[in-house]
Every structure is written in C-alpha cells, then in structure tokens.
Scaffold this active site. Structure first.
Site, short mmCIF file in Angstrom:
data_model
loop_
_atom_site.label_atom_id
_atom_site.label_comp_id
_atom_site.label_asym_id
_atom_site.label_seq_id
_atom_site.Cartn_x
_atom_site.Cartn_y
_atom_site.Cartn_z
N THR A 249 0.83 -4.90 4.12
CA THR A 249 0.54 -5.30 5.51
C THR A 249 -0.14 -6.66 5.62
OG1 THR A 249 -1.59 -4.13 5.48
CG2 THR A 249 0.34 -2.91 6.28
N THR B 238 0.80 -1.22 0.00
CA THR B 238 0.00 0.00 0.00
C THR B 238 0.83 1.27 0.00
OG1 THR B 238 -1.84 -1.10 1.13
CG2 THR B 238 -1.76 1.29 1.29
#
Length: 337
Positions: free
Chosen positions: A90, A13
């Site tokens: 993540t 991200t």
C-alpha cells in the site's frame, strides 16, 4: 463466468508473514493461502492464474524497474486475459497505479491494483475481500483503465492518494468521484469511466529520470535547495500553499525557478491541499511562478505529477514539450477548466 483474469503478485502486506525483523514476503507462501479461499473457485468468479514475482518486494522498494516489469507482464499476457489484478504493497501503490496508467497506452482492459493493510493469514485480514472484489471488477469489460480498489471503493489509479497508514479505508480520491462502490452489490458509475481508446495497445517503458520535489513550509529557506537545481535536474515539483501560492518575504525562490528553467528543467506547481486546484496568478504570491514559466499541476496528485513527468521524459520530449504536455489531460489525471 468465462472471463479470465491474471493476478500479478509483486509483494506487499497481503502475502507477508511475521519474522523476527517484522512482516516480510515469503516466496511460494501466497499461492498456498489462495488455495484456502474456496470462494476464489466459485462459479461466480472469473477463472484466474497467478504470476508471482521473484523477488517479492515491500512496496517501499518499488522503482521504475518494477513498473517496467509490471507493464511488460501485462503486455506479454494481454491477449490471454480479460483483465489484470496487481497485488502490491500500500505504501507506494498510488505511485505505481499512476505510473502504469500512463505507461499502458491504448489500454482496453481493466488493470486493478489492490492489496491489504492486514496480511492474508490474519483472521481479520482485509485482503480476502479486496482480492475477491478486484477479480470481479477485473472481469468488467466496460473498464478501460488502471484503477485501484481498496476498502469497498474503486478509484482511478492516477487520482488515488494513500490517506491512512492503518485504516482499512486507506485510499482516497480527493478530486474525482469513485468509479464504483462495493456493498451488497458492486455499484458502477459508467459515466465516470474513461472511454475506450481507439489507438492500439502498447507499452512505453519508464527510463531513469531526475525529479525533485520540494514541499513548502512557513519560513522555508530556498537557498538550501539551490544545489539540486543544476543541469542534471530534469523536473522540479513544487508543493505550494493553496492555489499555488509561495512566500515572497525574500527574493530567493524566483531566481531559483528562473535558473531551473534556464537549465531546461520542467517546473510544475502542485498544491498541498487534498482538494482543489492550482490557479497561478490568482494571488500576487503565485504570479511570480507564472511569470517565471512554471507549469500548473492543476488538481493532480503529487503521485500523478511525478509519474507523469517521468513518463513524458521517457517518451523523449524536451523540457518545453513536457511543460506543455503536463498541463494536458492524458488519462483522466486532471480536470480541464
């Protein structure tokens, strides 16, 4: 500061941009974003270089192939840098941090995984602080292990669990205290660090390994899982209740476990609880697992258990040897006693 740190950008991200199909990483975009962060060039920061992977990946697509690539990138650059920062998505960061903690044998330098919940180009991105602080931590020569930094906390990599899908404090360390906290200053807790290893640095690459994970739930019918318990299954991880308890309302599970062990499958018992440890035999409902020959995962996370099993099989150990080694503390991933 004369320290040098290597940033390994794998995707995730932190460097993504919006597209019609949602956020995606964009080749060559991230280096330009870094140039906009003037603090990265401060005299108080270590010098750094960027290695950007191609292709860049959403971490949902990470496999042992990428773990080997990360480990070998560190191996190839080990003498040139004082530490490493791995930028990673993540979703599977805890798996990758666990995997590299085992693969990087004799590690004497910090390897810090980090990323963000909000892309770096966004105004409120958490990526800027995570990156800056990770670089500073990666210059700390007292750290000799793989860690994960996120949301102001430094966690041992193989103790980390992603516990929030959208919070900025996305990771927890349920069974081991954090190694550092970042506030006005970075407060380290050196007594919690792994000691500097005596053996030379080397990399053990991961090999394809057949591992199954079964999460127990009330009313589960184990016969549905019988087809996966065959001679091709190298390891089976059971996420059990409490301290290692299983339902005994029927007689399906013990024969399944016995069959697995007869097939030379290493069976490891973990707990679904975020905190606490497996204690096989404490209750009647866990005694059958102990009698069948299952190993205790102690207070390891599922992430650490799965990657540790893959590492041990990649080392060439037999199933019996793996069952013994999985109960041993290799990189601070479990608590003995």
């Amino acid at each position: 500061m004369n320290k040098r740190v290597c940033i390994i950008y794998t995707g995730g991200t932190i460097g993504m941009v919006p597209t019609r199909d949602g956020y995606q990483p964009k080749e060559g975009y991230f280096s330009g974003e870094l140039e906009k962060i003037r603090d990265l060039y401060s005299d108080a920061m270590p010098k750094w270089d960027l290695i950007e992977y191609d292709p860049l990946l959403d971490s949902s697509n990470i496999t042992y192939v990428q773990w080997n690539r990360m480990a070998n990138t560190i191996k190839e650059n080990y003498e040139r840098y004082d530490g490493f920062v791995i930028l990673h998505g993540t979703d599977t960061m805890a798996y990758s941090a666990s995997a590299l903690s085992f693969m990087l044998e004799g590690l004497k330098k910090p390897v810090i995984f980090t990323g963000s919940q909000i892309p770096l180009y966004e105004l409120r991105s958490d990526g800027r602080d995570n990156l800056i602080t990770s670089l500073m931590i990666a210059a700390n020569s007292d750290i000799h292990e793989v860690c994960l930094y996120f949301g102001n906390h430094l966690i041992r990599g193989n103790r980390a669990v992603k516990t929030s899908a959208d919070g900025l404090i996305a990771f927890s360390s349920p069974n081991y205290p954090v190694l550092a906290k970042a506030g006005i200053d970075i407060e380290y807790f050196p007594n919690r660090f792994l000691p500097e290893p005596k053996e030379p640095f080397r990399v053990t690459e991961m090999k394809p390994t057949s591992i199954g994970v079964i999460k127990l739930f009330p009313g589960i019918h184990f016969d549905l899982f019988a087809p996966i318990v065959n001679k091709d299954l190298q390891a089976l991880v059971l996420e059990t209740f409490g301290t290692g308890n299983i339902p005994n309302y029927d007689s399906e599970l013990p024969p399944l476990i016995s069959k697995a062990i007869e097939n030379d499958t290493a069976v490891v018992v973990c707990t679904q609880c975020m905190q606490g440890t497996v204690r096989l035999g404490t209750y009647e409902t866990s005694s059958e697992l102990a009698r069948a020959g299952a190993a205790s995962g102690s207070n390891m996370t599922t992430e650490a258990t799965v990657t540790k099993l893959q590492y041990l099989f990649s080392k060439g150990f037999t199933a019996n040897e793996v069952r013994d080694w999985v109960e041993s503390d290799l990189r601070g991933e479990l608590t003995i006693g």
